[in-house]
Design a protein around this motif. Structure first.
Motif, PDB file in Angstrom:
ATOM      1  N   LEU A  50      11.905   7.813  -2.331  1.00  0.00           N
ATOM      2  CA  LEU A  50      10.879   8.610  -2.996  1.00  0.00           C
ATOM      3  C   LEU A  50      11.515   9.885  -3.538  1.00  0.00           C
ATOM      4  O   LEU A  50      12.131  10.644  -2.786  1.00  0.00           O
ATOM      5  N   PHE A  51      11.388  10.101  -4.843  1.00  0.00           N
ATOM      6  CA  PHE A  51      11.714  11.392  -5.442  1.00  0.00           C
ATOM      7  C   PHE A  51      10.400  12.171  -5.497  1.00  0.00           C
ATOM      8  O   PHE A  51       9.507  11.836  -6.277  1.00  0.00           O
ATOM      9  N   SER A  58       0.544   5.959   1.860  1.00  0.00           N
ATOM     10  CA  SER A  58       0.150   4.547   1.840  1.00  0.00           C
ATOM     11  C   SER A  58       1.306   3.647   1.405  1.00  0.00           C
ATOM     12  O   SER A  58       1.209   2.426   1.481  1.00  0.00           O
ATOM     13  N   TYR A  59       2.407   4.249   0.950  1.00  0.00           N
ATOM     14  CA  TYR A  59       3.598   3.508   0.549  1.00  0.00           C
ATOM     15  C   TYR A  59       4.607   3.495   1.704  1.00  0.00           C
ATOM     16  O   TYR A  59       4.580   4.355   2.585  1.00  0.00           O
ATOM     17  N   ASP A  60       5.497   2.527   1.671  1.00  0.00           N
ATOM     18  CA  ASP A  60       6.513   2.390   2.720  1.00  0.00           C
ATOM     19  C   ASP A  60       7.711   3.287   2.405  1.00  0.00           C
ATOM     20  O   ASP A  60       8.817   2.818   2.128  1.00  0.00           O
ATOM     21  N   VAL A  61       7.476   4.594   2.463  1.00  0.00           N
ATOM     22  CA  VAL A  61       8.512   5.570   2.147  1.00  0.00           C
ATOM     23  C   VAL A  61       9.533   5.644   3.278  1.00  0.00           C
ATOM     24  O   VAL A  61       9.166   5.707   4.450  1.00  0.00           O
ATOM     25  N   LYS A  62      10.792   5.640   2.894  1.00  0.00           N
ATOM     26  CA  LYS A  62      11.872   5.815   3.875  1.00  0.00           C
ATOM     27  C   LYS A  62      12.586   7.129   3.575  1.00  0.00           C
ATOM     28  O   LYS A  62      12.282   8.149   4.167  1.00  0.00           O
ATOM     29  N   GLU A  63      13.514   7.128   2.659  1.00  0.00           N
ATOM     30  CA  GLU A  63      14.227   8.355   2.297  1.00  0.00           C
ATOM     31  C   GLU A  63      13.445   9.128   1.243  1.00  0.00           C
ATOM     32  O   GLU A  63      12.914   8.548   0.304  1.00  0.00           O
ATOM     33  N   TYR A 103      17.631  16.394   0.685  1.00  0.00           N
ATOM     34  CA  TYR A 103      17.533  15.043   1.241  1.00  0.00           C
ATOM     35  C   TYR A 103      16.792  15.073   2.574  1.00  0.00           C
ATOM     36  O   TYR A 103      17.153  15.811   3.486  1.00  0.00           O
ATOM     37  N   VAL A 104      15.738  14.252   2.682  1.00  0.00           N
ATOM     38  CA  VAL A 104      14.935  14.163   3.899  1.00  0.00           C
ATOM     39  C   VAL A 104      14.949  12.695   4.341  1.00  0.00           C
ATOM     40  O   VAL A 104      14.217  11.873   3.801  1.00  0.00           O
ATOM     41  N   PRO A 105      15.794  12.334   5.312  1.00  0.00           N
ATOM     42  CA  PRO A 105      15.949  10.918   5.675  1.00  0.00           C
ATOM     43  C   PRO A 105      14.683  10.279   6.234  1.00  0.00           C
ATOM     44  O   PRO A 105      14.418   9.101   6.011  1.00  0.00           O
TER      45      PRO A 105
END
Length: 267
Positions: A151-152, A183-188, A196-198
């Motif tokens: 995700l940006f 609601s999305y499968d956000v990872k990084e 950067y937020v892991p």
């Protein structure tokens, strides 16, 4: 200036200064796509980074000058398409107009031509969903790729516990935008100011939880008869330096007022 790589995402970290203060900014390049163009005030650091990449498209999270400050240079020198939310197309055809302190931090934002970005955009190998996430600005977009979980986030996140916001921001709308992204499968997550937020989804949830807690407290105090000023002094007793620098464009009071007065508006 500092460059770094996380997987295939390349980033440039710069600091914009004004007097004794500085603000962080992170620029991202991935798969032939540049996310935002960074502030004009840091052009000496940013242009070599841009010139070293094979940029074939540029997506803009929103119209603010720290994100679009080098868009006119990209347009004239690289000749690649720039995409932004449709509501900001006409606005960006004119030079940016904003307060002096922002000019000092971020520099000028020259006029540029852009194309409307509605639902998705293609990098070399991936499709990115353009998620409309207003709150910080009406035109704000976040870009999510389902295959990678990247995700940006532009200015959606910034910090999990905000103590100030701009007078134009809507906190209830921002909260709904965070709910949408969760609601999305956000990872990084790649944030324009936090970097950067892991554990992106976890940190977005943390911010939403904090804003929900503050909203409940603020509404409870308001129902007891406390004014916006009284609530502000009770919950945010320490003034942020940006309040004075910005002549109150940034203020904790705007959080209180927005929670009391604004209705969420996902337009």
């Amino acid at each position: 200036m500092k460059t770094s790589t996380h997987g295939d995402v390349e980033s440039l970290h710069v600091k914009a200064t004004a007097g004794h203060m500085y603000l962080n900014y992170h620029l991202y390049y991935f798969d032939g796509m540049l996310v935002d163009t960074g502030p004009n005030s840091c052009q000496d650091e940013i242009l070599p980074f841009l010139e070293s990449k094979d940029i074939r498209s540029v997506v803009l999270t929103h119209f603010h000058e720290d994100h679009t400050g080098n868009a006119s240079w990209v347009e004239s020198e690289l000749g690649v398409p720039l995409y932004i939310h449709p509501m900001s197309i006409e606005l960006c055809k004119k030079d940016g107009v904003y307060p002096d302190y922002r000019q000092e931090f971020w520099g000028p934002r020259r006029a540029f031509q852009s194309r409307p970005l509605r639902t998705s955009v293609q990098s070399d190998s991936y499709t990115w969903e353009a998620i409309h996430t207003p709150g910080h600005s009406r035109d704000h977009l976040a870009f999510f790729n389902e295959e990678t979980g990247i995700l940006f986030s532009g200015d959606l996140f910034v910090t999990p516990r905000p103590k100030v916001c701009m007078w134009q921001e809507s906190v209830p709308t921002l909260m709904d935008s965070i709910r949408t992204v969760l609601s999305y499968d956000v990872k990084e997550m790649y944030c324009a100011h936090a970097g950067y937020v892991p554990n992106g989804k976890e940190m977005l949830q943390l911010k939403l939880d904090y804003l929900m807690e503050m909203s409940q407290t603020i509404k409870r105090l308001h129902e007891k008869g406390c004014s916006i000023e009284e609530i502000d002094k009770q919950l945010y007793p320490k003034e942020s330096p940006i309040k004075e620098v910005s002549k109150n464009e940034w203020d904790s009071k705007h959080i209180v007022r927005s929670i009391i007065q604004d209705e969420p508006c996902l337009i």
